[in-house]
Design a protein around this motif. Structure first.
Motif, mmCIF file in Angstrom:
data_model
loop_
_atom_site.group_PDB
_atom_site.id
_atom_site.type_symbol
_atom_site.label_atom_id
_atom_site.label_comp_id
_atom_site.label_asym_id
_atom_site.label_seq_id
_atom_site.Cartn_x
_atom_site.Cartn_y
_atom_site.Cartn_z
ATOM 1 N N ALA B 24 -3.691 4.933 -1.712
ATOM 2 C CA ALA B 24 -2.606 4.860 -0.727
ATOM 3 C C ALA B 24 -2.720 6.029 0.248
ATOM 4 O O ALA B 24 -2.574 5.852 1.465
ATOM 5 C CB ALA B 24 -1.248 4.874 -1.438
ATOM 6 N N ILE B 25 -2.993 7.213 -0.285
ATOM 7 C CA ILE B 25 -3.149 8.405 0.569
ATOM 8 C C ILE B 25 -4.316 8.200 1.537
ATOM 9 O O ILE B 25 -4.208 8.481 2.735
ATOM 10 C CB ILE B 25 -3.359 9.672 -0.300
ATOM 11 N N ALA B 26 -5.427 7.654 1.015
ATOM 12 C CA ALA B 26 -6.605 7.427 1.868
ATOM 13 C C ALA B 26 -6.265 6.443 2.990
ATOM 14 O O ALA B 26 -6.614 6.674 4.162
ATOM 15 C CB ALA B 26 -7.764 6.907 1.020
ATOM 16 N N GLY B 27 -5.555 5.369 2.654
ATOM 17 C CA GLY B 27 -5.185 4.379 3.675
ATOM 18 C C GLY B 27 -4.260 4.970 4.723
ATOM 19 O O GLY B 27 -4.453 4.768 5.929
ATOM 20 N N LEU B 28 -3.273 5.713 4.295
ATOM 21 C CA LEU B 28 -2.316 6.314 5.233
ATOM 22 C C LEU B 28 -2.991 7.352 6.126
ATOM 23 O O LEU B 28 -2.634 7.503 7.304
ATOM 24 C CB LEU B 28 -1.155 6.959 4.464
ATOM 25 N N THR B 29 -3.954 8.066 5.558
ATOM 26 C CA THR B 29 -4.680 9.066 6.350
ATOM 27 C C THR B 29 -5.446 8.371 7.477
ATOM 28 O O THR B 29 -5.471 8.842 8.618
ATOM 29 C CB THR B 29 -5.634 9.875 5.440
ATOM 30 N N THR B 30 -6.043 7.214 7.168
ATOM 31 C CA THR B 30 -6.721 6.427 8.206
ATOM 32 C C THR B 30 -5.718 5.960 9.259
ATOM 33 O O THR B 30 -5.969 6.053 10.464
ATOM 34 C CB THR B 30 -7.410 5.188 7.576
ATOM 35 N N ALA B 31 -4.574 5.479 8.802
ATOM 36 C CA ALA B 31 -3.580 4.903 9.724
ATOM 37 C C ALA B 31 -2.968 5.956 10.639
ATOM 38 O O ALA B 31 -2.731 5.696 11.819
ATOM 39 C CB ALA B 31 -2.491 4.201 8.924
ATOM 40 N N HIS B 32 -2.686 7.129 10.099
ATOM 41 C CA HIS B 32 -1.927 8.132 10.861
ATOM 42 C C HIS B 32 -2.787 9.259 11.423
ATOM 43 O O HIS B 32 -2.313 10.066 12.206
ATOM 44 C CB HIS B 32 -0.836 8.746 9.970
ATOM 45 N N GLY B 33 -4.019 9.346 10.949
ATOM 46 C CA GLY B 33 -4.882 10.420 11.443
ATOM 47 C C GLY B 33 -4.660 11.746 10.744
ATOM 48 O O GLY B 33 -5.291 12.746 11.075
ATOM 49 N N HIS B 34 -3.764 11.764 9.779
ATOM 50 C CA HIS B 34 -3.568 12.975 8.967
ATOM 51 C C HIS B 34 -3.027 12.579 7.596
ATOM 52 O O HIS B 34 -2.492 11.481 7.419
ATOM 53 C CB HIS B 34 -2.633 13.969 9.664
ATOM 54 N N ARG B 35 -3.178 13.496 6.668
ATOM 55 C CA ARG B 35 -2.790 13.220 5.288
ATOM 56 C C ARG B 35 -1.262 13.166 5.160
ATOM 57 O O ARG B 35 -0.559 14.004 5.746
ATOM 58 C CB ARG B 35 -3.348 14.345 4.413
ATOM 59 N N PRO B 36 -0.723 12.198 4.407
ATOM 60 C CA PRO B 36 0.735 12.139 4.229
ATOM 61 C C PRO B 36 1.217 13.252 3.294
ATOM 62 O O PRO B 36 0.427 13.857 2.571
ATOM 63 C CB PRO B 36 0.941 10.774 3.564
ATOM 64 N N GLN B 37 2.514 13.499 3.343
ATOM 65 C CA GLN B 37 3.108 14.373 2.318
ATOM 66 C C GLN B 37 3.045 13.644 0.974
ATOM 67 O O GLN B 37 3.110 12.415 0.938
ATOM 68 C CB GLN B 37 4.583 14.622 2.608
ATOM 69 N N VAL B 38 2.977 14.409 -0.104
ATOM 70 C CA VAL B 38 2.936 13.785 -1.432
ATOM 71 C C VAL B 38 3.945 14.487 -2.342
ATOM 72 O O VAL B 38 3.996 15.715 -2.396
ATOM 73 C CB VAL B 38 1.520 13.882 -2.059
ATOM 74 N N VAL B 39 4.751 13.683 -3.017
ATOM 75 C CA VAL B 39 5.660 14.208 -4.046
ATOM 76 C C VAL B 39 5.179 13.667 -5.383
ATOM 77 O O VAL B 39 5.001 12.464 -5.543
ATOM 78 C CB VAL B 39 7.119 13.758 -3.785
ATOM 79 N N GLU B 40 4.970 14.555 -6.305
ATOM 80 C CA GLU B 40 4.456 14.159 -7.618
ATOM 81 C C GLU B 40 5.563 14.312 -8.669
ATOM 82 O O GLU B 40 6.072 15.407 -8.890
ATOM 83 C CB GLU B 40 3.273 15.075 -7.961
ATOM 84 N N ILE B 41 5.941 13.185 -9.277
ATOM 85 C CA ILE B 41 6.924 13.236 -10.370
ATOM 86 C C ILE B 41 6.138 13.010 -11.658
ATOM 87 O O ILE B 41 5.654 11.918 -11.913
ATOM 88 C CB ILE B 41 8.011 12.162 -10.205
ATOM 89 N N GLY B 42 5.997 14.056 -12.428
ATOM 90 C CA GLY B 42 5.184 13.960 -13.631
ATOM 91 C C GLY B 42 6.046 13.718 -14.857
ATOM 92 O O GLY B 42 6.583 12.632 -15.055
ATOM 93 N N GLU B 43 6.198 14.739 -15.668
ATOM 94 C CA GLU B 43 6.912 14.576 -16.940
ATOM 95 C C GLU B 43 8.436 14.650 -16.813
ATOM 96 O O GLU B 43 9.137 14.362 -17.756
ATOM 97 C CB GLU B 43 6.434 15.633 -17.932
ATOM 98 N N SER B 44 8.919 15.077 -15.666
ATOM 99 C CA SER B 44 10.375 15.132 -15.477
ATOM 100 C C SER B 44 10.673 15.034 -13.984
ATOM 101 O O SER B 44 9.787 15.230 -13.157
ATOM 102 C CB SER B 44 10.943 16.427 -16.071
ATOM 103 N N PRO B 45 11.917 14.714 -13.632
ATOM 104 C CA PRO B 45 12.241 14.502 -12.216
ATOM 105 C C PRO B 45 12.061 15.775 -11.396
ATOM 106 O O PRO B 45 12.101 16.876 -11.932
ATOM 107 C CB PRO B 45 13.725 14.105 -12.247
#
Lengths: 182, 158
Positions: B24-45
């Protein structure tokens, strides 16, 4: 009848509904267990260890989830008391389903056919009591449809919902009546 | 305003869900010309956005468990939804262990909460896209790879 009551919140209405359920079912002579998720300190988030074990022979890692699973496996009546968020189960109750109702408890996955076999076959009645937010029925579908796939279609469903501005006393009365006549 | 944010929820560092996120990040980077922000929810909110979520595209990547979002993502959505007023496109990318017919029987609660509740808190006219991989437990590697390719292709469209 072995009754398990799952209380997902310590807010006043949910707590009152839980105590009504426990008192009414006990008065009717049933063997009632209350799973007070907040009071017990249950952590609803799936940890890396929980998830890594999920498809293994011993999928239960959290000791509290292990105790809850044993109680639930023996239940003939399952009662869920929850306050909805965004029309859905609260994260506390949703996390309880994820961590407690694992393979070997709620269902068995056949590795060859990938079909799911029901695991909670002793449950003959499912009761949901929901303090609703008026945004939809995702809580109801999760309990009475998704969970009922694990108990069997002969399990009788009951759903009690307090709508925003609904009559709390009337709901208390209906829930008490149901729990007296399981 | 443009830009995108990817919110990914899975407790394990390595998972199919993580692969969906990366594509998804790779696709969005192609679409927008830059990497999107990413929020990672791992073991807790994690904490919700402090104020408004200043992006046009919100992408949620997660495994469907018990017909809905994992509990930690549900918590994040509940706390974050008041900040979604500028979001014009919500894209959900989710894997399902069971076949589509099972999810239909269960009521498709994860899809419904996004389409019927969350979307209404976004900008007027906001669009919803559902990119789902069903029956992953029985899917051979070739199908998994094909799905990941589809995710990247779909998100690379502006």
């Amino acid at each position: 009848v072995k009754v398990v009551v799952v209380q997902s919140s310590d807010d006043e209405t949910v707590a009152r509904l839980a105590s009504i359920c426990v008192a009414a079912a006990s008065a009717a002579g049933h063997d009632v267990r209350l799973l007070d998720l907040v009071g017990d300190g249950f952590v609803p988030w799936m940890s890396a260890a929980d998830r890594a074990a999920y498809h293994e022979a011993e999928p239960l890692v959290d000791p509290l989830a292990t105790r809850y699973a044993a109680e639930t496996k023996a239940a003939e009546v399952l009662v869920f008391i929850d306050r909805a968020q965004l029309s859905s189960l609260s994260p506390m109750l949703k996390g309880w389903l994820e961590k407690v109702l694992v393979p070997g408890v709620a269902f068995v996955l056949d590795e060859r056919t990938h079909r799911v076999k029901r695991g909670l076959t002793d449950v003959r009645r499912l009761v949901g009591v929901n303090v609703g937010d008026g945004l939809g029925s995702n809580s109801k579908r999760t309990i009475l449809r998704a969970l009922r796939l694990c108990t069997g279609l002969r399990t009788r469903p009951s759903w009690y919902e307090l709508r925003p501005n609904g009559d709390v006393a009337e709901l208390f009365g209906r829930v008490e009546k149901r729990m007296r006549s399981l | 305003m443009s830009g995108a944010i990817v919110v990914h929820c899975h407790p394990l560092a390595e998972s199919f869900s993580g692969a969906m996120r990366d594509r998804a990040i790779a696709g969005l980077t192609t679409a927008h010309g830059h990497r999107p922000q990413v929020v990672e929810i791992g073991e807790s909110p994690v904490a919700p956005p402090a104020e408004r979520l200043a992006v046009e595209t919100l992408v949620l990547v997660y495994p469907t468990w018990w017909s809905g979002q994992p509990a930690a993502l549900s918590r994040w959505l509940y706390e974050s939804v008041p900040t979604f007023g500028e979001v014009r496109r919500v894209i959900a990318i989710s894997s399902h262990g069971s076949p589509k017919r099972t999810n239909l029987l269960e009521g498709e609660n994860g899809k419904r909460v996004l389409r019927d509740v969350v979307l209404r808190r976004c900008a007027a006219g906001a669009q919803f896209e559902w990119i789902a991989f069903y029956n992953i437990d029985a899917a051979p590697l070739s199908k998994r790879v094909a799905f990941l390719d589809r995710v990247e292709r779909r998100l690379s469209r502006p």
